[in-house]
Every structure is written in structure tokens, then in C-alpha cells.
Design a protein around this motif. Structure first.
Motif, mmCIF file in Angstrom:
data_model
loop_
_atom_site.group_PDB
_atom_site.id
_atom_site.type_symbol
_atom_site.label_atom_id
_atom_site.label_comp_id
_atom_site.label_asym_id
_atom_site.label_seq_id
_atom_site.Cartn_x
_atom_site.Cartn_y
_atom_site.Cartn_z
ATOM 1 N N LEU A 11 1.246 -1.155 -0.472
ATOM 2 C CA LEU A 11 0.248 -0.414 0.063
ATOM 3 C C LEU A 11 0.740 1.091 -0.229
ATOM 4 C CD1 LEU A 11 -2.244 -1.019 2.668
ATOM 5 C CD2 LEU A 11 -3.066 -0.874 0.381
ATOM 6 N N ARG A 12 0.474 2.328 -0.235
ATOM 7 C CA ARG A 12 1.363 2.941 0.261
ATOM 8 C C ARG A 12 0.112 4.599 0.421
ATOM 9 N NH1 ARG A 12 3.652 0.831 -1.576
ATOM 10 N NH2 ARG A 12 4.443 0.263 -3.945
ATOM 11 N N GLY A 13 0.575 5.767 1.584
ATOM 12 C CA GLY A 13 0.573 6.139 1.943
ATOM 13 C C GLY A 13 0.464 5.154 4.017
ATOM 14 N N TRP A 15 -1.243 4.349 7.319
ATOM 15 C CA TRP A 15 -2.673 2.832 7.533
ATOM 16 C C TRP A 15 -2.352 2.690 9.326
ATOM 17 C CZ3 TRP A 15 -5.026 0.783 4.088
ATOM 18 C CH2 TRP A 15 -5.184 1.205 2.761
ATOM 19 N N GLN A 43 -7.289 2.597 7.064
ATOM 20 C CA GLN A 43 -6.447 4.225 7.551
ATOM 21 C C GLN A 43 -7.480 4.487 7.460
ATOM 22 O OE1 GLN A 43 -6.851 5.631 2.662
ATOM 23 N NE2 GLN A 43 -4.348 5.906 3.149
ATOM 24 N N TYR A 72 -11.982 5.548 5.034
ATOM 25 C CA TYR A 72 -10.823 6.322 4.519
ATOM 26 C C TYR A 72 -10.062 5.569 3.002
ATOM 27 C CZ TYR A 72 -11.585 9.578 8.644
ATOM 28 O OH TYR A 72 -11.560 10.830 8.931
ATOM 29 N N CYS A 73 -10.614 4.188 3.795
ATOM 30 C CA CYS A 73 -9.450 3.521 2.636
ATOM 31 C C CYS A 73 -9.658 2.775 1.218
ATOM 32 C CB CYS A 73 -8.740 2.192 3.770
ATOM 33 S SG CYS A 73 -9.844 0.567 4.017
ATOM 34 N N GLN A 76 -8.410 2.789 -2.013
ATOM 35 C CA GLN A 76 -6.834 2.836 -1.901
ATOM 36 C C GLN A 76 -6.197 2.046 -2.776
ATOM 37 O OE1 GLN A 76 -5.381 6.044 -1.103
ATOM 38 N NE2 GLN A 76 -7.768 6.011 -0.479
ATOM 39 N N GLU A 77 -5.582 2.395 -3.638
ATOM 40 C CA GLU A 77 -4.484 1.514 -4.653
ATOM 41 C C GLU A 77 -3.755 0.370 -4.040
ATOM 42 O OE1 GLU A 77 -2.621 3.748 -7.050
ATOM 43 O OE2 GLU A 77 -4.253 4.154 -8.276
ATOM 44 N N ARG A 166 -8.487 -2.449 -5.366
ATOM 45 C CA ARG A 166 -8.444 -1.611 -4.945
ATOM 46 C C ARG A 166 -8.697 -2.246 -3.541
ATOM 47 N NH1 ARG A 166 -7.748 3.447 -7.140
ATOM 48 N NH2 ARG A 166 -7.962 3.700 -9.487
ATOM 49 N N ASN A 229 5.062 6.796 -4.527
ATOM 50 C CA ASN A 229 5.307 8.095 -5.006
ATOM 51 C C ASN A 229 6.315 8.760 -5.383
ATOM 52 O OD1 ASN A 229 2.349 7.370 -5.107
ATOM 53 N ND2 ASN A 229 2.028 8.587 -2.739
#
Length: 234
Positions: A11-13, A15, A43, A72-73, A76-77, A166, A229
Motif C-alpha cells: 500500500l501507499r500512504g 496505514w 486507514q 478513508y481506505c 485506495q490502490e 483497490r 509516489n
């Protein structure tokens, strides 16, 4: 003590992992369905009391449930945690339109403890999912994906970091989240879980982000992974 298999964070971001082998084993309270060393990722809003995973109020969550797009999640990718070949990709299992705490938890408990691989459809547990063959007898499963989001097909070769789907709420899901595990079979219904750690990520500790290498997060960690990213904005 065990030697975990090292894979990339999927995942990105930012968590949080409420269920992780870094805190307890079996991480999900059972060895069934290859879940002994499995992770769940959500998230949350770190600035709200209780760190909710949804934008709605607590009373709405408890009394009426929450639409999926309020999480929120959701959507998400998800990225391939390793190089490999896709051996299963299921993408036609419908998600429930909103969560309901009591029915979702009851369904989760039932499937975790009473699932019968001889007669029950594994999609009732996994929902939409992708299984990647990483090496001989090592398979990565990414589970509960959003309906219609899967980007790969059976037989396709993927590289670590490829966008593959996703985060969703399909199957045995208490709320939108990514369930991730390694296992020794491509058949979730009979697989044994395999231990894994993530090659790199960060945790927020004492007011700053700290790099972690080949580590296993606990259920107290605020996790961040942004490398993909950064690479694509250079």
C-alpha cells in the motif's frame, strides 16, 4: 522464532494494522484459511478520538452503519508485494453497500471458525481477491478487494510495485480493509500461513518518522510507505 519471508509493503500512504503477527500469533485467532501470519490494514483519522476509520460520527456507525465511500481506505490502490505470476483473480463478488458493525462481526466470527472448505464458497470469506505465485510453495494473497477494481488476470506476470487493485469490503469483512497474507498453497481454503515481513516502511515515533527495514509492524504502529509516489514524481 521464525525467519519471515521479505516482501514489499502493498500500500501507499499512512496505514494502521489492527490485526498483525507483530502483536499476536495467530494474528486472526485461527490458523484456518492461511491466516496464521496475516495482516489487516486500514486507514484512520489519527486526530480523532478512538482513531476511527470512517468520516461519519460514532452514533451513525453504531446505529445505522456507514456507506463504503465514508471509509478513508475504500478504493485506495493496492500494489504487488513481489514479482510473480497471478494464479487467481476473482472480481465478481459484490460488496455490501454499507457496513453494519454487529452483522459484519457476526459474519466474520462465523466464517473464521466454522468455514467448511468442502461445501462453502471461499469467496464468502475472501470476496474479490488476487493470488500471486512468488516462488515454489509461496503465494501472496490480497483479499477483500473492491468489486470491479482488479487490474490483473490469471497467467499475467507482475512486478513488485505494480498497481493490481483497490481496497474494498467484499467477503468476510468487518469494514473496508486490505487483508494480506503469504501461504503455502494457492487454495486459500486449505493453505497454511507463512510468516512475512516488509522490506521497508516508516513508523511515527516520538514525533518523527523512523525508517524500518525487514520488519513486522505491531498494532501500536502508525505506518507510512511513500516510496512509489516519490519515484514517480522525480
Amino acid at each position: 522464532m521464525y525467519n519471515p519471508i521479505i516482501v514489499a509493503f502493498p500500500l501507499r500512504g499512512e496505514w494502521y494494522s489492527p490485526n498483525t503477527p507483530g502483536t499476536k500469533i495467530p494474528s486472526h485467532g485461527t490458523d484456518q484459511l492461511g491466516t496464521r501470519y496475516a495482516y489487516d490494514f486500514i486507514q484512520v483519522d489519527w486526530d480523532r478520538a478512538g482513531y476511527p476509520s470512517y468520516r461519519a460520527s460514532l452514533p451513525q456507525y453504531l446505529l445505522f452503519g456507514v456507506p463504503l465511500n465514508e471509509y478513508y481506505c475504500w478504493g485506495q490502490e493496492v500494489y504487488a508485494p513481489c514479482d510473480g505470476v497471478v494464479v487467481q483473480a476473482e472480481d465478481d463478488y459484490k460488496e455490501r453497500a454499507r457496513t453494519n458493525l454487529f452483522s459484519d462481526l457476526a459474519n466474520a466470527y462465523k466464517n473464521a471458525h466454522y468455514f467448511d472448505p468442502a461445501k462453502d464458497d471461499v469467496r464468502s470469506v475472501a470476496g474479490n481477491y488476487i493470488i500471486i505465485e512468488y516462488a515454489d510453495n509461496i503465494y501472496a494473497a490480497l483479499v477483500h478487494l473492491q468489486t470491479g477494481s482488479i487490474q490483473v488476470s490469471v497467467g499475467q506476470t507482475v512486478k513488485k510495485g505494480d498497481f493490481i487493485g483497490r481496497v474494498g469490503h467484499s467477503g468476510n469483512s468487518f469494514a473496508p480493509h486490505l487483508h494480506f497474507q503469504l501461504m503455502d498453497s494457492c487454495d486459500i481454503s486449505v493453505a497454511n500461513g507463512l510468516p512475512c515481513a516488509f522490506e521497508e516502511y516508516e513508523i511515527f515515533q516520538d514525533g518523527e518518522w523512523k525508517a524500518m527495514t525487514n520488519s513486522i509492524p505491531t498494532n501500536k504502529d502508525r505506518i507510512r510507505f511513500l516510496k512509489y509516489n516519490a519515484e514517480n514524481t522525480e
